[in-house]
Design a protein around this motif. Structure first.
Motif, PDB file in Angstrom:
ATOM      1  N   ILE A  54       0.777  -1.372  -0.018  1.00 35.42           N
ATOM      2  CA  ILE A  54      -0.078   0.089   0.062  1.00 35.42           C
ATOM      3  C   ILE A  54       0.718   1.309  -0.062  1.00 35.42           C
ATOM      4  CG2 ILE A  54      -1.584   1.378   1.596  1.00 35.42           C
ATOM      5  CD1 ILE A  54      -2.756  -1.367   2.078  1.00 35.42           C
ATOM      6  N   TYR A  57       2.530   1.841  -3.655  1.00 31.87           N
ATOM      7  CA  TYR A  57       1.659   2.230  -4.826  1.00 31.87           C
ATOM      8  C   TYR A  57       0.848   3.463  -4.349  1.00 31.87           C
ATOM      9  CZ  TYR A  57       2.298  -2.060  -7.053  1.00 31.87           C
ATOM     10  OH  TYR A  57       2.864  -3.181  -7.948  1.00 31.87           O
ATOM     11  N   HIS A  58       0.671   3.731  -3.133  1.00 27.61           N
ATOM     12  CA  HIS A  58      -0.206   4.990  -2.823  1.00 27.61           C
ATOM     13  C   HIS A  58       0.588   5.952  -2.125  1.00 27.61           C
ATOM     14  CE1 HIS A  58      -3.969   3.060  -3.475  1.00 27.61           C
ATOM     15  NE2 HIS A  58      -3.320   1.734  -3.165  1.00 27.61           N
ATOM     16  N   GLN A  59       1.855   6.207  -1.981  1.00 24.38           N
ATOM     17  CA  GLN A  59       2.988   7.050  -1.223  1.00 24.38           C
ATOM     18  C   GLN A  59       2.387   8.295  -1.978  1.00 24.38           C
ATOM     19  OE1 GLN A  59       7.122   6.740  -1.636  1.00 24.38           O
ATOM     20  NE2 GLN A  59       6.630   4.903  -2.956  1.00 24.38           N
ATOM     21  N   VAL A  61       1.028   8.356   1.873  1.00 23.17           N
ATOM     22  CA  VAL A  61       0.264   7.740   2.264  1.00 23.17           C
ATOM     23  C   VAL A  61       0.235   8.050   4.072  1.00 23.17           C
ATOM     24  CG1 VAL A  61       1.172   5.396   2.375  1.00 23.17           C
ATOM     25  CG2 VAL A  61      -1.647   5.655   2.528  1.00 23.17           C
ATOM     26  N   GLU A  65      -4.888   6.168   6.083  1.00 22.91           N
ATOM     27  CA  GLU A  65      -5.294   5.602   4.808  1.00 22.91           C
ATOM     28  C   GLU A  65      -4.819   4.303   4.446  1.00 22.91           C
ATOM     29  OE1 GLU A  65      -4.783  10.306   2.931  1.00 22.91           O
ATOM     30  OE2 GLU A  65      -2.898   8.909   2.881  1.00 22.91           O
ATOM     31  N   ILE A  69      -7.743   1.446   3.534  1.00 23.79           N
ATOM     32  CA  ILE A  69      -7.468   0.626   2.320  1.00 23.79           C
ATOM     33  C   ILE A  69      -7.737  -1.006   2.733  1.00 23.79           C
ATOM     34  CG2 ILE A  69      -5.876  -0.227   0.514  1.00 23.79           C
ATOM     35  CD1 ILE A  69      -4.826   2.766   0.534  1.00 23.79           C
ATOM     36  N   PRO A 144      -3.005   2.058  -8.565  1.00 26.76           N
ATOM     37  CA  PRO A 144      -2.463   3.273  -8.685  1.00 26.76           C
ATOM     38  C   PRO A 144      -1.043   3.507  -9.098  1.00 26.76           C
ATOM     39  CG  PRO A 144      -2.762   2.988  -6.329  1.00 26.76           C
ATOM     40  CD  PRO A 144      -3.064   2.019  -7.105  1.00 26.76           C
ATOM     41  N   PRO A 146       2.243   5.039  -8.718  1.00 25.04           N
ATOM     42  CA  PRO A 146       2.789   5.721  -7.628  1.00 25.04           C
ATOM     43  C   PRO A 146       3.589   7.014  -8.064  1.00 25.04           C
ATOM     44  CG  PRO A 146       4.214   3.782  -8.364  1.00 25.04           C
ATOM     45  CD  PRO A 146       2.921   3.856  -9.190  1.00 25.04           C
TER      46      PRO A 146
END
Length: 178
Positions: A54, A57-59, A61, A65, A69, A144, A146
């Motif tokens: 997580i 891919y989402h940084q 974050v 959050e 997720i 997503p 990154p």
């Protein structure tokens, strides 16, 4: 550097680029020769792998959050393990109420997983092909892209000395002169 990379490609060491820096690495087909057996291999828990994915891919974050997720609470110990491994770091503070800390991956993360940059993380089709995504995937499921740079996003402030003290990463500064 690219000529040197080509020059070393068929040899026992390879020149690789990691986030703008260059390093020599043992060729993958020869790594078994120089592996040290005294290193204790620690397996990451499923929770730690989920959290690391997580963050990657989402940084940037926040912990909230990540929990949103995953759908479950994330223990402090899970984040500590990832930070001790040197794969995750505090990036900044989000400009929202409570000013939560944002997390991101490190150059050591890229190096350990053999990635030159974050865009080299596998996409949805690659994960399906490797059998890592099984079962029925929701129609709206996506992975997503990154952030490519290490700079703070618009809604982040840099980590300050006081933030590091609050997080317990630095001893508080003495206010009086001895």
């Amino acid at each position: 550097m690219l000529r040197l990379k080509e020059h070393y490609a068929p040899r026992g060491v390879n020149l690789v680029q990691i986030e703008g820096a260059w390093a020599f690495r043992t060729a993958a087909d020869l790594s078994f020769v120089i592996r040290r057996d005294e290193n204790e291999v620690k397996k990451l828990s499923r929770a730690a792998l989920e959290v690391l994915s997580i963050i990657a891919y989402h940084q940037p974050v926040t912990r909230a959050e990540i929990e949103d997720i995953r759908g479950v609470q994330t223990s402090r110990g899970t984040l500590d393990v990832l930070m001790e491994a040197g794969w995750v770091r505090f990036r900044g503070r989000r400009r929202t109420p409570g000013r939560p800390v944002t997390l991101g991956t490190t150059r050591d993360f890229l190096d350990h997983f053999g990635l030159e940059e974050l865009r080299d993380l596998p996409g949805l089709e690659e994960l399906k092909g490797a059998g890592l995504l099984s079962g029925r995937i929701p129609a709206n499921f996506n992975i997503p892209s990154p952030l490519m740079n290490d700079e703070l996003s618009e809604d982040e402030d840099p980590i300050t000395q006081m933030d590091l003290e609050e997080l317990g990463l630095l001893a508080p500064r003495s206010t009086s002169e001895d």
